[in-house]
Design a protein around this motif. Structure first.
Motif, short mmCIF file in Angstrom:
data_model
loop_
_atom_site.label_atom_id
_atom_site.label_comp_id
_atom_site.label_asym_id
_atom_site.label_seq_id
_atom_site.Cartn_x
_atom_site.Cartn_y
_atom_site.Cartn_z
N PHE A 1 36.55 55.62 66.98
CA PHE A 1 36.70 56.78 66.11
C PHE A 1 36.59 58.01 67.01
CE2 PHE A 1 35.86 55.75 61.40
CZ PHE A 1 36.56 54.56 61.49
N ALA A 2 37.65 58.80 67.08
CA ALA A 2 37.70 59.95 67.98
C ALA A 2 37.50 61.25 67.23
CB ALA A 2 39.04 59.97 68.72
N GLN A 3 37.03 62.27 67.95
CA GLN A 3 36.88 63.61 67.40
C GLN A 3 38.22 64.34 67.47
OE1 GLN A 3 33.20 65.72 68.68
NE2 GLN A 3 32.73 63.84 69.79
N GLY A 4 38.49 65.13 66.42
CA GLY A 4 39.77 65.81 66.33
C GLY A 4 40.74 64.94 65.55
N HIS A 5 41.40 65.49 64.56
CA HIS A 5 42.23 64.69 63.66
C HIS A 5 43.42 64.06 64.38
CE1 HIS A 5 39.79 67.22 61.05
NE2 HIS A 5 39.92 66.28 60.15
N GLU A 6 44.09 64.80 65.23
CA GLU A 6 45.21 64.24 65.97
C GLU A 6 44.73 63.18 66.95
OE1 GLU A 6 47.54 67.26 67.83
OE2 GLU A 6 48.06 68.26 65.93
N ASN A 7 43.61 63.43 67.58
CA ASN A 7 43.05 62.46 68.53
C ASN A 7 42.60 61.20 67.80
OD1 ASN A 7 42.28 61.54 71.07
ND2 ASN A 7 40.26 62.48 70.95
N PHE A 8 42.06 61.36 66.61
CA PHE A 8 41.65 60.21 65.79
C PHE A 8 42.85 59.29 65.54
CE2 PHE A 8 40.92 58.07 61.77
CZ PHE A 8 39.61 57.65 61.85
N VAL A 9 43.96 59.90 65.14
CA VAL A 9 45.18 59.13 64.88
C VAL A 9 45.68 58.47 66.16
CG1 VAL A 9 47.60 59.28 64.18
CG2 VAL A 9 45.85 60.54 62.91
N LYS A 10 45.68 59.23 67.25
CA LYS A 10 46.19 58.72 68.53
C LYS A 10 45.41 57.49 68.99
CE LYS A 10 46.51 60.00 73.43
NZ LYS A 10 46.23 61.07 74.43
N GLN A 11 44.08 57.56 68.94
CA GLN A 11 43.26 56.46 69.45
C GLN A 11 43.42 55.19 68.61
OE1 GLN A 11 41.77 56.66 72.32
NE2 GLN A 11 42.10 58.85 72.61
N LEU A 12 43.49 55.33 67.29
CA LEU A 12 43.62 54.13 66.45
C LEU A 12 45.04 53.60 66.39
CD1 LEU A 12 41.21 54.71 63.42
CD2 LEU A 12 40.99 53.08 65.28
N THR A 13 46.02 54.48 66.64
CA THR A 13 47.41 54.01 66.64
C THR A 13 47.65 52.99 67.75
OG1 THR A 13 48.23 56.07 65.68
CG2 THR A 13 49.83 54.74 66.87
N TYR A 14 46.89 53.07 68.82
CA TYR A 14 47.00 52.08 69.90
C TYR A 14 46.75 50.67 69.36
CZ TYR A 14 45.93 49.51 74.18
OH TYR A 14 45.92 48.58 75.19
N TYR A 15 45.83 50.54 68.41
CA TYR A 15 45.48 49.22 67.85
C TYR A 15 46.32 48.90 66.61
CZ TYR A 15 41.47 49.79 70.90
OH TYR A 15 40.68 49.98 72.01
N SER B 1 33.71 65.53 58.40
CA SER B 1 32.80 66.36 59.19
C SER B 1 32.57 65.76 60.57
CB SER B 1 31.47 66.53 58.45
OG SER B 1 30.74 65.32 58.38
N PHE B 2 32.48 64.43 60.67
CA PHE B 2 32.26 63.80 61.97
C PHE B 2 33.54 63.77 62.80
CE2 PHE B 2 28.75 62.16 59.43
CZ PHE B 2 27.68 62.42 60.29
N ILE B 3 34.70 63.64 62.15
CA ILE B 3 35.95 63.71 62.90
C ILE B 3 36.17 65.12 63.42
CG2 ILE B 3 38.47 63.46 62.72
CD1 ILE B 3 37.99 61.19 60.73
N ASP B 4 35.71 66.12 62.68
CA ASP B 4 35.73 67.50 63.19
C ASP B 4 35.01 67.57 64.52
OD1 ASP B 4 37.21 68.86 61.30
OD2 ASP B 4 35.49 69.52 60.13
N SER B 5 33.77 67.11 64.55
CA SER B 5 32.99 67.04 65.79
C SER B 5 31.69 66.31 65.48
CB SER B 5 32.69 68.42 66.37
OG SER B 5 31.89 69.19 65.49
N ALA B 6 31.14 65.59 66.47
CA ALA B 6 29.94 64.77 66.26
C ALA B 6 28.91 65.08 67.34
CB ALA B 6 30.31 63.28 66.29
N TRP B 7 27.64 65.21 66.91
CA TRP B 7 26.59 65.72 67.80
C TRP B 7 25.27 64.99 67.60
CZ3 TRP B 7 27.96 70.24 70.68
CH2 TRP B 7 29.18 70.80 70.31
N ARG B 8 24.57 64.76 68.72
CA ARG B 8 23.17 64.35 68.69
C ARG B 8 22.30 65.56 69.04
NH1 ARG B 8 24.32 58.85 71.60
NH2 ARG B 8 24.42 57.46 69.79
N LEU B 9 21.02 65.42 68.77
CA LEU B 9 20.06 66.48 69.09
C LEU B 9 19.02 65.93 70.06
CD1 LEU B 9 18.98 69.32 68.67
CD2 LEU B 9 17.83 68.52 66.60
N GLN B 10 19.01 66.46 71.27
CA GLN B 10 18.03 66.03 72.27
C GLN B 10 16.62 66.34 71.77
OE1 GLN B 10 18.52 64.98 75.94
NE2 GLN B 10 16.49 64.31 75.34
#
Length: 491
Positions: free
Chosen positions: A101-115, A200-209
Protein backbone atom coordinates in the motif's frame (compact mmCIF):
# COMPACT_ATOMS: atom_id res chain seq x y z
CA UNK A 1 -16.14 34.17 30.85
CA UNK A 2 -18.43 32.34 28.40
CA UNK A 3 -19.42 29.67 30.92
CA UNK A 4 -18.08 26.87 33.08
CA UNK A 5 -17.52 23.50 31.39
CA UNK A 6 -16.69 20.16 33.01
CA UNK A 7 -15.34 17.50 30.66
CA UNK A 8 -15.51 13.89 31.84
CA UNK A 9 -12.59 11.91 30.44
CA UNK A 10 -9.07 13.03 29.51
CA UNK A 11 -8.67 11.08 26.29
CA UNK A 12 -7.70 12.99 23.19
CA UNK A 13 -11.28 14.02 22.35
CA UNK A 14 -11.90 15.42 25.84
CA UNK A 15 -8.60 17.29 25.87
CA UNK A 16 -9.15 18.69 22.39
CA UNK A 17 -12.58 19.94 23.46
CA UNK A 18 -10.96 21.61 26.47
CA UNK A 19 -8.37 23.28 24.24
CA UNK A 20 -10.99 24.58 21.78
CA UNK A 21 -13.27 25.93 24.48
CA UNK A 22 -10.45 27.60 26.42
CA UNK A 23 -9.43 29.40 23.23
CA UNK A 24 -13.00 30.65 23.03
CA UNK A 25 -13.23 32.02 26.55
CA UNK A 26 -14.75 29.16 28.54
CA UNK A 27 -13.70 28.09 32.04
CA UNK A 28 -12.80 24.41 31.57
CA UNK A 29 -12.02 21.56 33.97
CA UNK A 30 -11.23 18.02 32.77
CA UNK A 31 -11.83 15.14 35.19
CA UNK A 32 -10.11 11.79 34.64
CA UNK A 33 -10.79 8.65 36.68
CA UNK A 34 -7.40 7.06 35.93
CA UNK A 35 -4.05 8.06 37.41
CA UNK A 36 -2.92 9.50 34.09
CA UNK A 37 -4.55 11.36 31.22
CA UNK A 38 -4.65 9.96 27.72
CA UNK A 39 -7.27 7.24 27.48
CA UNK A 40 -6.29 5.01 24.56
CA UNK A 41 -3.27 7.25 23.90
CA UNK A 42 -1.63 6.41 27.20
CA UNK A 43 1.94 5.16 27.10
CA UNK A 44 3.30 2.64 29.59
CA UNK A 45 6.92 1.67 30.26
CA UNK A 46 8.29 -1.87 30.43
CA UNK A 47 11.97 -2.90 30.51
CA UNK A 48 13.05 0.59 29.54
CA UNK A 49 10.70 0.74 26.54
CA UNK A 50 7.66 2.94 26.04
CA UNK A 51 4.64 1.13 24.65
CA UNK A 52 1.54 2.72 23.20
CA UNK A 53 -1.86 1.61 24.43
CA UNK A 54 -3.86 2.23 21.27
CA UNK A 55 -1.87 4.64 19.10
CA UNK A 56 0.25 3.33 16.23
CA UNK A 57 0.18 5.60 13.22
CA UNK A 58 -1.80 8.44 11.68
CA UNK A 59 -2.77 9.53 8.18
CA UNK A 60 -3.24 12.82 6.38
CA UNK A 61 -0.54 14.76 8.23
CA UNK A 62 1.34 16.15 5.24
CA UNK A 63 1.07 19.82 4.33
CA UNK A 64 -2.44 20.91 3.24
CA UNK A 65 -3.94 17.56 4.30
CA UNK A 66 -6.81 17.32 6.85
CA UNK A 67 -4.97 16.16 9.97
CA UNK A 68 -2.22 18.70 9.28
CA UNK A 69 -4.83 21.48 9.40
CA UNK A 70 -6.42 20.09 12.57
CA UNK A 71 -3.16 19.41 14.41
CA UNK A 72 -1.90 22.82 13.35
CA UNK A 73 -4.77 24.30 15.35
CA UNK A 74 -3.60 22.35 18.42
CA UNK A 75 0.13 23.11 17.89
CA UNK A 76 0.92 19.41 17.46
CA UNK A 77 2.89 19.56 14.21
CA UNK A 78 6.32 20.12 15.76
CA UNK A 79 6.43 16.72 17.46
CA UNK A 80 8.95 14.16 16.13
CA UNK A 81 6.74 12.82 13.33
CA UNK A 82 8.33 10.23 11.05
CA UNK A 83 6.89 9.45 7.62
CA UNK A 84 6.54 5.81 6.66
CA UNK A 85 7.82 4.30 3.41
CA UNK A 86 6.18 6.18 0.52
CA UNK A 87 6.07 3.08 -1.69
CA UNK A 88 4.87 0.72 1.04
CA UNK A 89 3.56 2.17 4.30
CA UNK A 90 1.39 -0.93 4.81
CA UNK A 91 2.49 -4.35 3.60
CA UNK A 92 -0.35 -6.81 3.15
CA UNK A 93 0.66 -10.44 3.49
CA UNK A 94 -1.82 -13.12 2.44
CA UNK A 95 -0.33 -16.57 2.63
CA UNK A 96 3.11 -16.36 0.99
CA UNK A 97 2.44 -13.23 -1.11
CA UNK A 98 2.96 -9.58 -0.15
CA UNK A 99 1.24 -6.52 -1.60
CA UNK A 100 2.27 -2.88 -1.01
CA UNK A 101 0.00 0.00 0.00
CA UNK A 102 1.73 3.17 -1.21
CA UNK A 103 1.30 6.82 -0.26
CA UNK A 104 -0.16 9.08 -2.91
CA UNK A 105 -3.18 8.02 -4.97
CA UNK A 106 -1.34 7.61 -8.27
CA UNK A 107 1.49 5.78 -6.54
CA UNK A 108 -1.02 3.52 -4.79
CA UNK A 109 -2.46 2.51 -8.16
CA UNK A 110 1.00 2.09 -9.71
CA UNK A 111 2.32 -0.22 -6.98
CA UNK A 112 -0.72 -2.52 -6.93
CA UNK A 113 -1.09 -2.58 -10.72
CA UNK A 114 2.17 -4.54 -10.82
CA UNK A 115 0.34 -7.41 -9.06
CA UNK A 116 -3.02 -6.82 -10.77
CA UNK A 117 -2.14 -5.61 -14.30
CA UNK A 118 -5.71 -5.99 -15.59
CA UNK A 119 -7.17 -3.98 -12.71
CA UNK A 120 -5.52 -0.59 -13.25
CA UNK A 121 -8.75 1.17 -14.21
CA UNK A 122 -10.59 -0.34 -11.26
CA UNK A 123 -7.81 0.65 -8.88
CA UNK A 124 -7.99 4.19 -10.28
CA UNK A 125 -11.74 4.26 -9.64
CA UNK A 126 -11.12 3.01 -6.12
CA UNK A 127 -8.66 5.79 -5.30
CA UNK A 128 -10.74 8.48 -7.05
CA UNK A 129 -13.70 7.74 -4.80
CA UNK A 130 -11.47 7.68 -1.72
CA UNK A 131 -9.82 10.95 -2.70
CA UNK A 132 -13.15 12.64 -3.38
CA UNK A 133 -14.43 11.52 0.02
CA UNK A 134 -11.34 12.94 1.71
CA UNK A 135 -11.67 16.24 -0.11
CA UNK A 136 -15.16 16.62 1.36
CA UNK A 137 -14.15 15.74 4.94
CA UNK A 138 -14.78 19.27 6.18
CA UNK A 139 -18.29 19.31 4.73
CA UNK A 140 -19.22 18.04 8.20
CA UNK A 141 -18.47 21.59 9.38
CA UNK A 142 -21.08 23.12 7.09
CA UNK A 143 -24.44 24.05 8.64
CA UNK A 144 -26.84 21.18 8.02
CA UNK A 145 -29.54 19.08 9.56
CA UNK A 146 -27.87 16.00 11.00
CA UNK A 147 -30.52 13.52 9.83
CA UNK A 148 -30.41 14.80 6.26
CA UNK A 149 -26.60 14.93 6.22
CA UNK A 150 -26.17 11.31 7.30
CA UNK A 151 -29.03 9.83 5.30
CA UNK A 152 -27.86 11.46 2.05
CA UNK A 153 -24.10 10.92 2.46
CA UNK A 154 -21.76 7.95 2.09
CA UNK A 155 -22.78 7.01 5.62
CA UNK A 156 -25.87 5.56 3.94
CA UNK A 157 -23.94 3.46 1.41
CA UNK A 158 -22.34 0.04 1.88
CA UNK A 159 -18.55 -0.30 1.96
CA UNK A 160 -18.85 -4.01 1.16
CA UNK A 161 -21.02 -3.34 -1.90
CA UNK A 162 -18.59 -0.61 -2.97
CA UNK A 163 -15.78 -3.16 -3.27
CA UNK A 164 -18.10 -5.62 -5.01
CA UNK A 165 -18.86 -2.93 -7.58
CA UNK A 166 -15.23 -1.84 -7.99
CA UNK A 167 -13.87 -5.21 -9.09
CA UNK A 168 -14.91 -8.79 -9.73
CA UNK A 169 -11.45 -10.04 -8.72
CA UNK A 170 -11.89 -11.69 -5.29
CA UNK A 171 -8.17 -11.51 -4.50
CA UNK A 172 -8.02 -7.78 -5.19
CA UNK A 173 -11.08 -7.25 -3.00
CA UNK A 174 -9.33 -9.16 -0.24
CA UNK A 175 -6.15 -7.11 -0.63
CA UNK A 176 -8.05 -3.81 -0.58
CA UNK A 177 -9.75 -5.00 2.63
CA UNK A 178 -6.62 -6.37 4.23
CA UNK A 179 -5.49 -3.33 6.25
CA UNK A 180 -8.72 -3.83 8.12
CA UNK A 181 -7.32 -3.85 11.65
CA UNK A 182 -7.66 -0.07 11.74
CA UNK A 183 -11.44 -0.61 11.60
CA UNK A 184 -13.87 -3.50 11.96
CA UNK A 185 -15.02 -4.74 8.58
CA UNK A 186 -18.56 -6.08 8.49
CA UNK A 187 -21.43 -6.03 6.01
CA UNK A 188 -22.97 -3.06 7.88
CA UNK A 189 -19.92 -0.79 7.58
CA UNK A 190 -20.74 2.58 5.92
CA UNK A 191 -18.71 3.47 2.85
CA UNK A 192 -17.90 6.83 4.46
CA UNK A 193 -16.01 5.18 7.33
CA UNK A 194 -14.09 2.87 5.00
CA UNK A 195 -13.24 5.60 2.49
CA UNK A 196 -12.20 8.34 4.94
CA UNK A 197 -9.92 6.10 6.98
CA UNK A 198 -8.23 4.50 3.99
CA UNK A 199 -7.90 7.79 2.16
CA UNK A 200 -6.18 9.55 5.05
CA UNK A 201 -3.38 6.97 5.12
CA UNK A 202 -3.01 6.93 1.34
CA UNK A 203 -2.66 10.72 1.58
CA UNK A 204 0.33 10.19 3.89
CA UNK A 205 1.22 7.87 6.79
CA UNK A 206 3.25 8.75 9.90
CA UNK A 207 4.63 7.31 13.12
CA UNK A 208 5.51 9.38 16.17
CA UNK A 209 8.94 8.88 17.70
CA UNK A 210 8.46 8.32 21.42
CA UNK A 211 4.76 7.42 21.39
CA UNK A 212 1.29 8.92 21.32
CA UNK A 213 1.44 10.17 24.91
CA UNK A 214 3.30 13.20 23.57
CA UNK A 215 0.04 14.39 22.02
CA UNK A 216 -1.59 14.18 25.43
CA UNK A 217 1.32 15.85 27.23
CA UNK A 218 1.30 18.82 24.87
CA UNK A 219 -2.47 19.24 25.10
CA UNK A 220 -2.39 19.06 28.92
CA UNK A 221 0.44 21.62 29.08
CA UNK A 222 -1.40 24.03 26.78
CA UNK A 223 -4.67 23.56 28.67
CA UNK A 224 -2.88 24.49 31.89
CA UNK A 225 -1.17 27.45 30.22
CA UNK A 226 -4.55 28.76 29.04
CA UNK A 227 -5.99 28.55 32.55
CA UNK A 228 -7.78 25.21 32.37
CA UNK A 229 -7.18 22.15 34.53
CA UNK A 230 -6.81 18.41 34.02
CA UNK A 231 -7.23 16.45 37.25
CA UNK A 232 -6.68 12.69 37.48
CA UNK A 233 -8.01 10.21 40.04
CA UNK A 234 -11.39 11.99 39.93
CA UNK A 235 -14.17 9.48 39.48
CA UNK A 236 -17.43 11.09 38.39
CA UNK A 237 -20.17 9.07 40.05
CA UNK A 238 -23.18 10.98 38.72
CA UNK A 239 -24.17 13.74 36.34
CA UNK A 240 -26.59 16.08 38.08
CA UNK A 241 -29.52 17.72 36.31
CA UNK A 242 -32.33 19.98 37.40
CA UNK A 243 -35.53 20.44 35.40
CA UNK A 244 -34.01 18.91 32.31
CA UNK A 245 -30.78 20.91 32.37
CA UNK A 246 -27.35 19.81 33.55
CA UNK A 247 -26.06 21.70 36.60
CA UNK A 248 -22.86 19.79 37.41
CA UNK A 249 -21.38 16.47 38.46
CA UNK A 250 -20.77 14.54 41.62
CA UNK A 251 -17.23 13.29 42.12
CA UNK A 252 -16.17 10.39 44.33
CA UNK A 253 -19.82 10.08 45.47
CA UNK A 254 -19.97 13.12 47.76
CA UNK A 255 -18.29 16.16 46.13
CA UNK A 256 -20.54 18.30 43.93
CA UNK A 257 -18.98 20.45 41.20
CA UNK A 258 -21.25 22.92 39.45
CA UNK A 259 -21.08 23.57 35.70
CA UNK A 260 -23.00 25.36 32.97
CA UNK A 261 -22.09 22.59 30.50
CA UNK A 262 -20.88 19.00 30.80
CA UNK A 263 -19.16 17.08 27.99
CA UNK A 264 -18.91 13.32 28.32
CA UNK A 265 -15.93 11.78 26.52
CA UNK A 266 -16.40 8.03 26.80
CA UNK A 267 -18.85 5.34 25.72
CA UNK A 268 -22.53 6.50 25.83
CA UNK A 269 -23.48 3.49 27.95
CA UNK A 270 -21.10 4.75 30.63
CA UNK A 271 -22.84 8.13 30.45
CA UNK A 272 -26.22 6.50 31.04
CA UNK A 273 -24.79 4.78 34.11
CA UNK A 274 -24.09 8.25 35.54
CA UNK A 275 -27.68 9.32 34.78
CA UNK A 276 -29.40 6.47 36.54
CA UNK A 277 -31.81 8.80 38.40
CA UNK A 278 -32.47 11.11 35.44
CA UNK A 279 -36.08 12.17 34.90
CA UNK A 280 -35.25 13.49 31.43
CA UNK A 281 -33.65 10.42 29.88
CA UNK A 282 -36.51 8.23 28.72
CA UNK A 283 -36.45 4.45 28.55
CA UNK A 284 -36.66 4.56 24.75
CA UNK A 285 -33.38 6.51 24.64
CA UNK A 286 -31.73 4.12 27.11
CA UNK A 287 -32.84 1.13 25.05
CA UNK A 288 -31.59 2.70 21.85
CA UNK A 289 -28.11 3.28 23.33
CA UNK A 290 -28.02 -0.08 25.09
CA UNK A 291 -28.93 -1.94 21.89
CA UNK A 292 -26.12 -0.42 19.83
CA UNK A 293 -23.47 -2.97 18.95
CA UNK A 294 -19.81 -2.43 19.74
CA UNK A 295 -16.93 -3.17 17.40
CA UNK A 296 -14.51 -5.88 18.46
CA UNK A 297 -11.63 -5.28 20.83
CA UNK A 298 -7.96 -6.12 20.48
CA UNK A 299 -5.49 -8.54 21.93
CA UNK A 300 -2.04 -6.95 22.00
CA UNK A 301 1.36 -8.51 22.56
CA UNK A 302 3.92 -5.81 23.40
CA UNK A 303 7.28 -7.41 22.66
CA UNK A 304 10.62 -6.16 23.96
CA UNK A 305 13.37 -7.23 21.55
CA UNK A 306 16.94 -8.17 22.32
CA UNK A 307 19.21 -5.27 21.35
CA UNK A 308 20.28 -5.07 17.70
CA UNK A 309 18.45 -8.20 16.57
CA UNK A 310 15.47 -7.01 14.49
CA UNK A 311 16.06 -4.38 11.77
CA UNK A 312 13.55 -1.55 11.88
CA UNK A 313 10.88 -1.80 9.19
CA UNK A 314 9.45 1.55 8.10
CA UNK A 315 6.01 0.13 7.43
CA UNK A 316 3.23 -1.86 9.09
CA UNK A 317 2.59 -5.52 8.38
CA UNK A 318 -0.93 -6.90 8.00
CA UNK A 319 -0.63 -10.67 7.92
CA UNK A 320 -3.57 -12.94 7.13
CA UNK A 321 -4.11 -16.63 6.72
CA UNK A 322 -5.24 -17.57 3.19
CA UNK A 323 -8.99 -17.65 2.57
CA UNK A 324 -9.71 -15.49 5.62
CA UNK A 325 -13.08 -13.77 5.39
CA UNK A 326 -12.10 -10.24 6.40
CA UNK A 327 -15.73 -9.06 6.34
CA UNK A 328 -16.91 -11.67 8.84
CA UNK A 329 -14.16 -11.78 11.43
CA UNK A 330 -13.71 -15.10 13.21
CA UNK A 331 -11.86 -14.48 16.48
CA UNK A 332 -12.03 -18.06 17.74
CA UNK A 333 -8.53 -18.46 16.31
CA UNK A 334 -5.88 -15.98 15.21
CA UNK A 335 -6.30 -15.46 11.47
CA UNK A 336 -5.12 -11.86 11.11
CA UNK A 337 -2.51 -9.72 12.83
CA UNK A 338 -1.05 -6.24 12.63
CA UNK A 339 2.68 -5.91 13.34
CA UNK A 340 3.78 -2.43 14.39
CA UNK A 341 7.47 -1.53 14.70
CA UNK A 342 8.83 1.04 17.15
CA UNK A 343 11.36 3.51 15.82
CA UNK A 344 14.99 3.02 16.91
CA UNK A 345 15.82 4.90 20.09
CA UNK A 346 19.53 5.15 19.27
CA UNK A 347 21.60 5.71 16.13
CA UNK A 348 21.20 2.09 15.03
CA UNK A 349 18.79 0.74 12.43
CA UNK A 350 17.24 -1.78 14.83
CA UNK A 351 13.83 -1.66 16.43
CA UNK A 352 13.70 -1.91 20.23
CA UNK A 353 10.20 -3.39 20.26
CA UNK A 354 7.17 -4.41 18.22
CA UNK A 355 3.47 -4.76 18.87
CA UNK A 356 1.36 -7.59 17.49
CA UNK A 357 -2.40 -7.00 17.49
CA UNK A 358 -5.26 -9.31 16.61
CA UNK A 359 -9.07 -8.91 16.94
CA UNK A 360 -10.65 -10.22 20.13
CA UNK A 361 -14.27 -10.06 21.21
CA UNK A 362 -15.50 -9.37 24.71
CA UNK A 363 -17.19 -12.76 24.90
CA UNK A 364 -13.77 -14.43 24.82
CA UNK A 365 -12.73 -12.78 28.10
CA UNK A 366 -16.10 -12.08 29.74
CA UNK A 367 -15.71 -14.92 32.25
CA UNK A 368 -12.88 -12.94 33.90
CA UNK A 369 -14.76 -9.61 33.85
CA UNK A 370 -15.41 -9.59 37.62
CA UNK A 371 -11.81 -10.31 38.58
CA UNK A 372 -9.22 -7.72 39.55
CA UNK A 373 -6.44 -6.57 37.25
CA UNK A 374 -3.38 -8.69 37.99
CA UNK A 375 -5.42 -11.27 39.91
CA UNK A 376 -7.30 -13.10 37.16
CA UNK A 377 -5.85 -16.53 37.74
CA UNK A 378 -3.84 -19.11 35.84
CA UNK A 379 -6.60 -19.81 33.31
CA UNK A 380 -6.41 -16.21 32.11
CA UNK A 381 -2.62 -16.37 31.89
CA UNK A 382 -2.79 -19.58 29.85
CA UNK A 383 -5.44 -18.09 27.59
CA UNK A 384 -3.21 -15.12 26.80
CA UNK A 385 -0.21 -17.39 26.23
CA UNK A 386 -2.20 -19.47 23.74
CA UNK A 387 -3.26 -16.39 21.78
CA UNK A 388 0.32 -15.08 21.83
CA UNK A 389 1.60 -18.38 20.45
CA UNK A 390 -0.96 -18.27 17.64
CA UNK A 391 0.07 -14.70 16.78
CA UNK A 392 3.76 -15.62 16.65
CA UNK A 393 3.02 -18.68 14.54
CA UNK A 394 1.17 -16.57 11.98
CA UNK A 395 3.95 -13.97 11.92
CA UNK A 396 6.72 -16.56 11.69
CA UNK A 397 6.71 -17.05 7.91
CA UNK A 398 7.13 -13.35 7.24
CA UNK A 399 9.44 -12.69 10.21
CA UNK A 400 11.20 -16.00 10.95
CA UNK A 401 13.83 -14.25 13.07
CA UNK A 402 11.35 -12.69 15.50
CA UNK A 403 10.85 -15.55 17.97
CA UNK A 404 14.55 -15.83 18.71
CA UNK A 405 14.81 -12.07 19.22
CA UNK A 406 12.17 -11.85 21.97
CA UNK A 407 13.34 -10.69 25.38
CA UNK A 408 10.00 -10.06 27.12
CA UNK A 409 6.31 -10.16 26.17
CA UNK A 410 3.53 -8.17 27.85
CA UNK A 411 -0.05 -8.84 26.82
CA UNK A 412 -3.42 -7.14 27.11
CA UNK A 413 -7.00 -8.00 26.17
CA UNK A 414 -10.29 -6.07 25.92
CA UNK A 415 -10.45 -6.45 29.72
CA UNK A 416 -7.38 -4.23 30.00
CA UNK A 417 -8.90 -1.48 27.84
CA UNK A 418 -12.15 -1.69 29.78
CA UNK A 419 -10.31 -1.38 33.10
CA UNK A 420 -7.87 1.40 32.31
CA UNK A 421 -9.82 3.56 29.85
CA UNK A 422 -13.50 2.76 30.60
CA UNK A 423 -13.78 1.58 27.01
CA UNK A 424 -17.06 -0.32 27.04
CA UNK A 425 -16.31 -4.03 26.64
CA UNK A 426 -12.87 -3.04 25.38
CA UNK A 427 -14.22 -1.98 21.99
CA UNK A 428 -11.40 -0.85 19.71
CA UNK A 429 -13.39 1.45 17.42
CA UNK A 430 -16.46 2.35 19.44
CA UNK A 431 -20.03 1.80 18.37
CA UNK A 432 -20.60 -0.21 15.20
CA UNK A 433 -22.06 2.05 12.51
CA UNK A 434 -24.69 0.68 10.11
CA UNK A 435 -25.14 2.11 6.61
CA UNK A 436 -28.73 0.87 6.62
CA UNK A 437 -29.49 2.80 9.85
CA UNK A 438 -27.16 5.82 9.95
CA UNK A 439 -29.60 7.93 11.94
CA UNK A 440 -29.75 5.44 14.82
CA UNK A 441 -26.10 4.28 14.89
CA UNK A 442 -24.30 7.59 14.30
CA UNK A 443 -24.81 9.74 17.38
CA UNK A 444 -24.76 13.52 17.48
CA UNK A 445 -23.13 15.46 20.34
CA UNK A 446 -26.50 16.55 21.73
CA UNK A 447 -28.25 14.50 24.42
CA UNK A 448 -31.83 14.77 25.71
CA UNK A 449 -30.52 16.81 28.66
CA UNK A 450 -29.91 20.49 27.93
CA UNK A 451 -26.21 21.47 27.99
CA UNK A 452 -25.02 17.85 28.30
CA UNK A 453 -22.99 16.79 25.26
CA UNK A 454 -20.97 13.80 24.11
CA UNK A 455 -17.72 13.56 22.19
CA UNK A 456 -15.24 10.88 21.09
CA UNK A 457 -14.98 7.97 18.69
CA UNK A 458 -18.46 6.62 19.39
CA UNK A 459 -20.20 9.49 17.62
CA UNK A 460 -18.92 9.86 14.06
CA UNK A 461 -15.55 8.51 12.96
CA UNK A 462 -12.98 6.71 15.09
CA UNK A 463 -9.20 6.99 14.97
CA UNK A 464 -7.13 10.12 15.56
CA UNK A 465 -8.56 11.95 12.55
CA UNK A 466 -12.17 11.02 13.25
CA UNK A 467 -12.00 11.71 16.97
CA UNK A 468 -10.39 15.09 16.37
CA UNK A 469 -13.13 15.98 13.90
CA UNK A 470 -15.72 14.99 16.49
CA UNK A 471 -14.17 17.25 19.13
CA UNK A 472 -14.81 20.21 16.83
CA UNK A 473 -18.37 19.09 16.12
CA UNK A 474 -19.05 18.88 19.86
CA UNK A 475 -17.60 22.32 20.58
CA UNK A 476 -19.61 23.77 17.69
CA UNK A 477 -22.71 23.13 19.80
CA UNK A 478 -21.40 25.72 22.27
CA UNK A 479 -19.56 28.29 20.16
CA UNK A 480 -21.11 27.88 16.73
CA UNK A 481 -19.89 26.13 13.59
CA UNK A 482 -19.10 29.37 11.77
CA UNK A 483 -16.64 30.41 14.48
CA UNK A 484 -14.84 27.09 14.22
CA UNK A 485 -14.73 27.27 10.44
CA UNK A 486 -13.12 30.69 10.76
CA UNK A 487 -10.58 29.43 13.31
CA UNK A 488 -9.66 26.54 10.99
CA UNK A 489 -9.49 28.90 8.00
CA UNK A 490 -12.09 26.90 6.08
CA UNK A 491 -13.75 28.59 3.12
Amino acid sequence: MAGKVIIIGAGIAGLECAYILLKNGYDVSVLEHDKQAGGCLQTFRRNGNNFDTGFHYVGGLDESQPLNRLFGYFNLLDLPWHQLDRDCFDEVVIGDQSYPFAQGHENFVKQLTYYFPKQKDNLSRFTQILKSTGEHLFDAFLPHEAEQFYSESLFAKSAYQFLEDITDDPLLRQVLSATSLKMELNKNLPLYTFAQLHNSFIDSAWRLQGGGAQLIEHLVEDISRMGGSVTCMQTVTSIVERQGKVIGVRVNKDTFLSADYVIFSAHPQEMLRLLIDSETIRNIYRKRISNLKDTFGMFTANIVLKPHTVPYLNRNLYIHKPATDLWNVDTSEVRSVLVNYYLPTDDSSYSPAVDILTPMRWQQVARWANTRQGHRGEDYVRFKEQVTDQCLELVDKRLPHLKQAIEHIYTSTPLSYNYYTLTHHGTAFGIQKDWQSPITTILTPKTPIQNLYMTGQNLNLHGILGTTMTSFLTCAELIGINKLRKDLKLK
